[in-house]
Write a protein that holds these residues in place. Structure first.
Motif, PDB file in Angstrom:
ATOM      1  N   LYS A   1       1.010  -1.043  -0.186  1.00 27.39           N
ATOM      2  CA  LYS A   1       0.086  -0.091  -0.244  1.00 27.39           C
ATOM      3  C   LYS A   1       0.897   1.229  -0.072  1.00 27.39           C
ATOM      4  O   LYS A   1       0.670   2.234  -0.646  1.00 27.39           O
ATOM      5  N   VAL A   2       2.118   1.268   0.605  1.00 29.09           N
ATOM      6  CA  VAL A   2       2.898   2.408   0.650  1.00 29.09           C
ATOM      7  C   VAL A   2       3.656   2.686  -0.586  1.00 29.09           C
ATOM      8  O   VAL A   2       3.689   3.581  -0.966  1.00 29.09           O
TER       9      VAL A   2
ATOM     10  N   ASP B   1       2.539   1.638  -3.358  1.00 29.18           N
ATOM     11  CA  ASP B   1       1.459   2.208  -4.434  1.00 29.18           C
ATOM     12  C   ASP B   1       1.025   3.588  -4.348  1.00 29.18           C
ATOM     13  O   ASP B   1       1.207   4.104  -5.446  1.00 29.18           O
ATOM     14  N   LEU B   2       1.288   4.166  -3.068  1.00 28.29           N
ATOM     15  CA  LEU B   2       0.961   5.498  -2.970  1.00 28.29           C
ATOM     16  C   LEU B   2       2.366   6.213  -3.548  1.00 28.29           C
ATOM     17  O   LEU B   2       1.950   7.305  -4.107  1.00 28.29           O
TER      18      LEU B   2
ATOM     19  N   ARG C   1      -2.409   8.394   4.956  1.00 22.56           N
ATOM     20  CA  ARG C   1      -3.153   8.164   3.662  1.00 22.56           C
ATOM     21  C   ARG C   1      -3.113   6.743   2.956  1.00 22.56           C
ATOM     22  O   ARG C   1      -4.005   6.274   2.176  1.00 22.56           O
ATOM     23  N   ALA C   2      -2.145   6.045   3.204  1.00 22.22           N
ATOM     24  CA  ALA C   2      -1.979   4.857   2.784  1.00 22.22           C
ATOM     25  C   ALA C   2      -2.817   3.730   3.586  1.00 22.22           C
ATOM     26  O   ALA C   2      -3.052   2.592   3.246  1.00 22.22           O
TER      27      ALA C   2
ATOM     28  N   VAL D   1       5.309   2.178   7.149  1.00 20.37           N
ATOM     29  CA  VAL D   1       6.305   2.995   5.991  1.00 20.37           C
ATOM     30  C   VAL D   1       7.738   2.973   6.045  1.00 20.37           C
ATOM     31  O   VAL D   1       8.013   2.850   5.051  1.00 20.37           O
TER      32      VAL D   1
END
Length: 294
Positions: free
Chosen positions: A36-37, A39-40, A59-60, A67
């Protein structure tokens, strides 16, 4: 100053695309939360580069320690080094952003522009992901192979079919079988000295992995053409030709990676032709009375 180099892409933007491609290529085997991190990062690197770990985590939808782990998983000592690298790569260029998702009311002009951009971005990203040493090793394996078996499933089958034709025109004895059961039998009949080229964007397609594993177990050398390192296919392969790329909307994802994969095939064939003149002459004799195949 960022000079345009064609297709409206500046040198700075090209550098960013290549860097993002190298990040994407190293993110194939992340934990779900770390993915997810990353991808962001790929979608909005400017935000990541100007935010705290806590802001990125929010945000993620992950925790701040995640992170940091994600940054380490893609090759940095921590989040701080990742931010420094973002600043270095960014320079004065605007950040690359993937094409927006097309909607039902999109005009044909916007569909065309989106398709063009997806292709341009994929080809630009390729040079940031592919390893020249891997290309060299792949060319050597093919040049010395008794025969080459090429396989791809679904959208990757079209790239595999192109590879078969292109290899044959370069004088390489090449076979291809689309039927899965027949392909499994053919893979098991391969032997040391044979090469199998497997095309898979995800590197995770079950039927493709089964054929690749069967060929590898039989002693054939496995060359993978795929989008990311650390996927099951890339891990299994003797040589991984990774094209990288950044996440694209569903409508464009296959088109973008397919173009990059075709360029890899073209590179292999061109290198084979240059290295082995006798092989090229054999190919010319084989097609001497056939229609123009260029």
């Amino acid at each position: 100053m960022n000079k345009e180099i064609g297709n409206g892409i500046s040198e700075g933007e090209q550098r960013i695309q290549q860097w993002l491609s190298s990040i994407h290529a190293r993110s194939g085997d992340l934990a779900a939360s770390e993915a997810k991190v990353v991808d962001l990062l790929l979608v909005d690197p400017l935000f990541v580069g100007t935010s705290t770990a806590a802001q990125v985590a929010t945000r993620a939808g992950v925790s701040p320690p995640t992170v940091i782990r994600a940054a380490r998983a893609i090759g940095f000592t921590g989040f701080t080094e990742l931010k420094i690298e973002i600043a270095r790569v960014r320079g004065t260029a605007r950040f690359f952003a993937p094409p927006e998702r097309l909607t039902a009311d999109a005009t044909l002009a916007s569909v065309l522009e989106t398709s063009i951009r997806a292709g341009v971005d994929a080809l630009t990203a390729l040079s940031g992901a592919i390893e020249i040493s891997a290309l060299d090793e792949a060319v050597a394996l093919i040049q010395n192979a008794r025969q080459v078996f090429v396989f791809g499933a679904g959208p990757s089958a079209t790239v595999a079919a192109d590879a078969v034709f292109r290899m044959r025109t370069a004088g390489v004895i090449t076979i291809s079988i689309q039927d899965y059961l027949s392909a499994m039998i053919a893979a098991r009949l391969l032997a040391p000295g044979d090469v199998i080229i497997v095309v898979s964007s995800t590197g995770r397609t079950s039927s493709t992995l089964a054929v690749a594993d069967a060929a590898s177990s039989a002693g054939a050398s496995l060359i993978a053409i795929t989008n990311q390192y650390d996927t099951p296919l890339a891990t299994l392969a003797n040589v991984s030709l990774v094209v990288g790329g950044v996440p694209l909307p569903a409508q464009m994802a296959a088109a973008g990676s397919r173009l990059a994969q075709l360029v890899v095939i073209d590179t292999l064939v061109a290198a084979l032709t240059l290295r082995d003149k006798e092989q090229s002459r054999r190919a010319e004799r084989a097609g001497i009375d056939l229609p123009d195949m260029s």
